[in-house]
Design an enzyme around this catalytic site. Structure first.
Site, PDB file in Angstrom:
ATOM      1  N   HIS A  37      -2.265   1.445  16.493  1.00  0.00           N
ATOM      2  CA  HIS A  37      -1.473   1.923  15.170  1.00  0.00           C
ATOM      3  C   HIS A  37      -0.150   2.468  15.568  1.00  0.00           C
ATOM      4  CE1 HIS A  37      -4.313   1.207  11.764  1.00  0.00           C
ATOM      5  NE2 HIS A  37      -5.148   1.562  12.891  1.00  0.00           N
TER       6      HIS A  37
ATOM      7  N   ASN B 221       0.829  -1.126  -0.027  1.00  0.00           N
ATOM      8  CA  ASN B 221       0.056   0.052  -0.085  1.00  0.00           C
ATOM      9  C   ASN B 221       0.758   1.263   0.169  1.00  0.00           C
ATOM     10  OD1 ASN B 221      -2.273   1.629   0.215  1.00  0.00           O
ATOM     11  ND2 ASN B 221      -2.685   1.357   2.296  1.00  0.00           N
TER      12      ASN B 221
ATOM     13  N   GLU C 293       2.057  -6.371  11.359  1.00  0.00           N
ATOM     14  CA  GLU C 293       1.368  -6.257  10.170  1.00  0.00           C
ATOM     15  C   GLU C 293       2.537  -5.360   9.350  1.00  0.00           C
ATOM     16  OE1 GLU C 293      -2.086  -3.601  10.790  1.00  0.00           O
ATOM     17  OE2 GLU C 293      -1.231  -1.960  10.221  1.00  0.00           O
TER      18      GLU C 293
ATOM     19  N   GLU D 118      -8.356 -10.807  10.768  1.00  0.00           N
ATOM     20  CA  GLU D 118      -9.159  -9.654  10.350  1.00  0.00           C
ATOM     21  C   GLU D 118      -9.768  -9.822   9.335  1.00  0.00           C
ATOM     22  OE1 GLU D 118      -6.269  -6.348   9.716  1.00  0.00           O
ATOM     23  OE2 GLU D 118      -7.479  -4.977  10.479  1.00  0.00           O
TER      24      GLU D 118
ATOM     25  N   ASP E 148      -6.425  -3.442   2.091  1.00  0.00           N
ATOM     26  CA  ASP E 148      -5.473  -3.160   0.612  1.00  0.00           C
ATOM     27  C   ASP E 148      -4.422  -4.260   0.399  1.00  0.00           C
ATOM     28  OD1 ASP E 148      -4.545  -1.109   3.655  1.00  0.00           O
ATOM     29  OD2 ASP E 148      -3.294  -2.862   3.148  1.00  0.00           O
TER      30      ASP E 148
ATOM     31  N   HIS F 105     -14.630  -4.755  12.053  1.00  0.00           N
ATOM     32  CA  HIS F 105     -14.300  -3.452  12.287  1.00  0.00           C
ATOM     33  C   HIS F 105     -15.512  -2.434  12.754  1.00  0.00           C
ATOM     34  CE1 HIS F 105     -10.372  -2.646  10.494  1.00  0.00           C
ATOM     35  NE2 HIS F 105     -10.280  -4.134  10.952  1.00  0.00           N
TER      36      HIS F 105
ATOM     37  N   TYR G 141      -7.069   8.283  12.492  1.00  0.00           N
ATOM     38  CA  TYR G 141      -6.610   7.271  11.509  1.00  0.00           C
ATOM     39  C   TYR G 141      -7.604   6.066  11.851  1.00  0.00           C
ATOM     40  CZ  TYR G 141      -4.680   3.668   8.534  1.00  0.00           C
ATOM     41  OH  TYR G 141      -4.675   2.639   7.532  1.00  0.00           O
TER      42      TYR G 141
ATOM     43  N   ARG H  61     -13.210  -5.203  16.375  1.00  0.00           N
ATOM     44  CA  ARG H  61     -12.244  -4.058  16.584  1.00  0.00           C
ATOM     45  C   ARG H  61     -13.024  -2.770  16.605  1.00  0.00           C
ATOM     46  NH1 ARG H  61      -7.610  -1.633  12.709  1.00  0.00           N
ATOM     47  NH2 ARG H  61      -9.141  -0.080  12.281  1.00  0.00           N
TER      48      ARG H  61
ATOM     49  N   HIS I 104      -2.858  -9.977   9.089  1.00  0.00           N
ATOM     50  CA  HIS I 104      -3.403  -8.846   8.588  1.00  0.00           C
ATOM     51  C   HIS I 104      -4.565  -9.115   7.484  1.00  0.00           C
ATOM     52  CE1 HIS I 104      -2.201  -4.566   6.853  1.00  0.00           C
ATOM     53  NE2 HIS I 104      -3.322  -4.686   7.629  1.00  0.00           N
TER      54      HIS I 104
ATOM     55  N   TRP J 144       4.075   6.580  12.953  1.00  0.00           N
ATOM     56  CA  TRP J 144       2.836   5.897  12.135  1.00  0.00           C
ATOM     57  C   TRP J 144       2.000   4.958  13.138  1.00  0.00           C
ATOM     58  CZ3 TRP J 144      -1.137   3.864  10.535  1.00  0.00           C
ATOM     59  CH2 TRP J 144      -1.495   4.375   9.298  1.00  0.00           C
TER      60      TRP J 144
ATOM     61  N   ARG K 243       0.796 -10.790  13.551  1.00  0.00           N
ATOM     62  CA  ARG K 243      -0.141 -10.303  12.435  1.00  0.00           C
ATOM     63  C   ARG K 243       0.578 -10.281  11.101  1.00  0.00           C
ATOM     64  NH1 ARG K 243      -4.205  -8.189  12.397  1.00  0.00           N
ATOM     65  NH2 ARG K 243      -3.781  -6.291  11.390  1.00  0.00           N
TER      66      ARG K 243
ATOM     67  N   GLU L  20      -3.623  -4.297  19.734  1.00  0.00           N
ATOM     68  CA  GLU L  20      -2.868  -4.308  18.278  1.00  0.00           C
ATOM     69  C   GLU L  20      -1.641  -3.108  18.162  1.00  0.00           C
ATOM     70  OE1 GLU L  20      -5.213  -4.592  14.735  1.00  0.00           O
ATOM     71  OE2 GLU L  20      -3.572  -3.802  13.585  1.00  0.00           O
TER      72      GLU L  20
ATOM     73  N   ASP M  70      -6.813  -1.241  17.961  1.00  0.00           N
ATOM     74  CA  ASP M  70      -5.676  -1.110  17.195  1.00  0.00           C
ATOM     75  C   ASP M  70      -5.196   0.263  17.611  1.00  0.00           C
ATOM     76  OD1 ASP M  70      -3.593  -0.980  15.554  1.00  0.00           O
ATOM     77  OD2 ASP M  70      -4.713  -1.172  13.678  1.00  0.00           O
TER      78      ASP M  70
HETATM   79  C1  GCO Z   1      -5.229  -2.855  10.180  1.00  0.00           C
HETATM   80  C2  GCO Z   1      -4.001  -2.042   9.805  1.00  0.00           C
HETATM   81  C3  GCO Z   1      -4.631  -1.140   8.440  1.00  0.00           C
HETATM   82  C4  GCO Z   1      -3.331  -0.632   7.814  1.00  0.00           C
HETATM   83  C5  GCO Z   1      -3.345  -0.521   6.665  1.00  0.00           C
HETATM   84  C6  GCO Z   1      -1.881   0.094   5.886  1.00  0.00           C
HETATM   85  O1  GCO Z   1      -5.017  -3.099  11.410  1.00  0.00           O
HETATM   86  O2  GCO Z   1      -5.795  -3.540   9.528  1.00  0.00           O
HETATM   87  O3  GCO Z   1      -3.763  -1.193  10.622  1.00  0.00           O
HETATM   88  O4  GCO Z   1      -5.574  -0.228   8.993  1.00  0.00           O
HETATM   89  O5  GCO Z   1      -3.127   0.723   8.582  1.00  0.00           O
HETATM   90  O6  GCO Z   1      -3.523  -1.769   6.122  1.00  0.00           O
HETATM   91  O7  GCO Z   1      -1.682  -0.438   4.631  1.00  0.00           O
HETATM   92 MG    MG Z   2      -3.282  -2.452  12.406  1.00  0.00          MG
END
Ligand code: GCO
Ligand code: MG
Length: 405
Positions: free
Chosen positions: A214, A37, A264, A341, A318, A122, A159, A147, A314, A405, A285, A238, A212
């Site tokens: 992130h 991605n 991920e 997921e 994407d 989600h 995000y 989630r 994961h 990130w 993941r 996560e 999550d």
């Molecule tokens: C998740 C992920 C996604 C990613 C994305 C990045 O847990 O599904 O954190 O939201 O940020 O797939 O390419």
């Molecule tokens: Mg994630």
């Protein structure tokens, strides 16, 4: 049997997907997902310039040797671009082997450990109420695990919470640079426990809950969050913190019994080795696409199993349906499968490009028995949707400091 041609397609039926097709001189072909991605074209260049010339004429049935050749044989090992490229090829080779054998890939891995694959959906929202209404809808659809992500009051565009309303990807069509989002650890920490408190009050403890982070917290902050969330008994927290320094997870682990998931963005077992051996995490993941395919994922699953770490691949949109199918085969087989997921099967446009063997049944994914991975790629449909440059967002603190990130 020889590899005669390898084609790479980039198509954007809603999002960009890099699809690999390995074609043999006997007509059998295999499909793989090599999507990274926001860095799609780097993988395409790696495949076309550096991998494909080395594959022509090789026996596609020698999956292990080809994997070793592409990974161990390269001076510049690892990294997301390299491993996504190898991942796409490896999946395609397993697809070919399954088609030759007339067996689904999970049979080649060792057969079924379970009949179906438990998933988590989600529930996102701009407010706690909206998030919990969405949780209720997923429970009604049969989801056993969900989630929860909610926008943080005072932080625009947290995000992962924009959902169908205004997807960050769609926001970019007229914004060709990475969107920017705000982060405040204190605002987040003061808010998130309330989301889970209300979720448990409203829906009880039968549904499994996930969150999550992130990777926005430092290890000690993540430890604190884990403690705050303990009463709500999460299935896992996560990406509580980045694991570039794997030792950081020991700090989190020492302070909380909230189970931890990460991986991920991992590309090889080396990203997770200490986390696994030290039993610092509970769920791994790593995705088949980003981890170099099915060949290494099988080994990583077996390694993780020895340390009570379960696989929770994961499953973001994407990753292409080819990767989701590869995960279904791995998940049906892996003795230490945890949860997958799952955000739905995508739009009509997406399904006109990929047909897949998966179906959703009351909180579980079922996999239809077809030789190989069981996915079809419709090249003419795919050609209608041209690649569109896209970026994941960038995060800043309220004073402008660039953040994790
Ligand atoms: C998740 C992920 C996604 C990613 C994305 C990045 O847990 O599904 O954190 O939201 O940020 O797939 O390419
Ligand atoms: Mg994630």
């Amino acid at each position: 049997m020889k590899i005669q041609e390898v084609k790479v397609f980039v198509s954007c039926p809603g999002r960009n997907f890099v699809t690999v097709k390995v074609i043999t001189d006997e007509g059998v072909y295999g499909l793989g997902d090599a999507t990274l991605n926001g860095r799609e074209m780097a993988v395409v260049a790696y495949l076309e310039e550096h991998i494909i010339p080395c594959l022509l004429g090789r026996d596609p049935q020698q999956i292990e040797d080809i994997w070793q050749y592409l990974y161990k044989g390269a001076y510049w090992r690892k990294g997301p671009v390299t491993m996504a490229a190898i991942g796409g090829i490896d999946m395609a080779l397993w697809d070919i082997k399954g088609k030759i054998a007339g067996l689904p890939v999970y049979q080649l891995l060792g057969g079924k450990s379970r009949e179906s694959v438990m998933v988590y959906g989600h529930a996102n929202g701009e407010t706690i109420k909206e998030t919990l209404d969405n949780l209720g809808k997923l429970i009604d659809q049969g989801f056993k695990a969900v989630r929860l992500q909610c926008a943080i009051p005072g932080l625009e565009g947290t995000y992962g919470t924009l959902g169908e309303k205004k997807d960050y990807y769609e926001l970019q069509s007229d914004r060709p640079l990475p969107p920017e989002q705000l982060w405040s650890t204190s605002k987040y920490m003061n808010f998130i426990p309330e989301l889970f408190e209300q979720a448990r009050q409203q829906y009880g403890y039968a549904v499994q809950l996930v969150h999550d982070v992130h990777s926005r917290l430092t290890p000690i902050e993540a430890a604190n969050l884990g403690k705050l969330l303990e009463p709500y008994k999460l299935l896992f927290l996560e990406d509580a913190s980045p694991a570039d320094n794997q030792d950081g997870y020991q700090i989190i682990r020492n302070h909380t019994t909230t189970p931890l998931a990460i991986g991920e963005v991992f590309n090889t077992v080396w990203d997770a080795k200490d986390l696994i051996v030290n039993q610092a995490i509970d769920y791994l993941r790593i995705a088949s696409t980003h981890g170099g395919g099915i060949t290494p994922l099988k080994k990583i699953a077996n390694f993780a199993d020895m340390f009570n770490v379960r696989m929770a691949p994961h499953g973001a949109p994407d990753l292409s349906p080819i990767c989701h199918a590869a995960h279904a085969h791995l998940n049906i087989w892996a003795p230490n499968f945890g949860i997958q997921e799952f955000i739905g099967f995508g739009t009509e446009k997406l399904n006109s490009v990929f047909s897949h063997p998966l179906s959703f049944d009351n909180g579980y994914i079922r996999l239809q028995d077809k030789p190989g991975l069981g996915v079809e790629y419709h090249e003419e449909e795919a050609a209608k949707y041209k690649y569109k440059r896209s970026y994941l967002p960038v995060t800043r603190l309220e004073d402008g400091t660039l953040w994790f990130w």
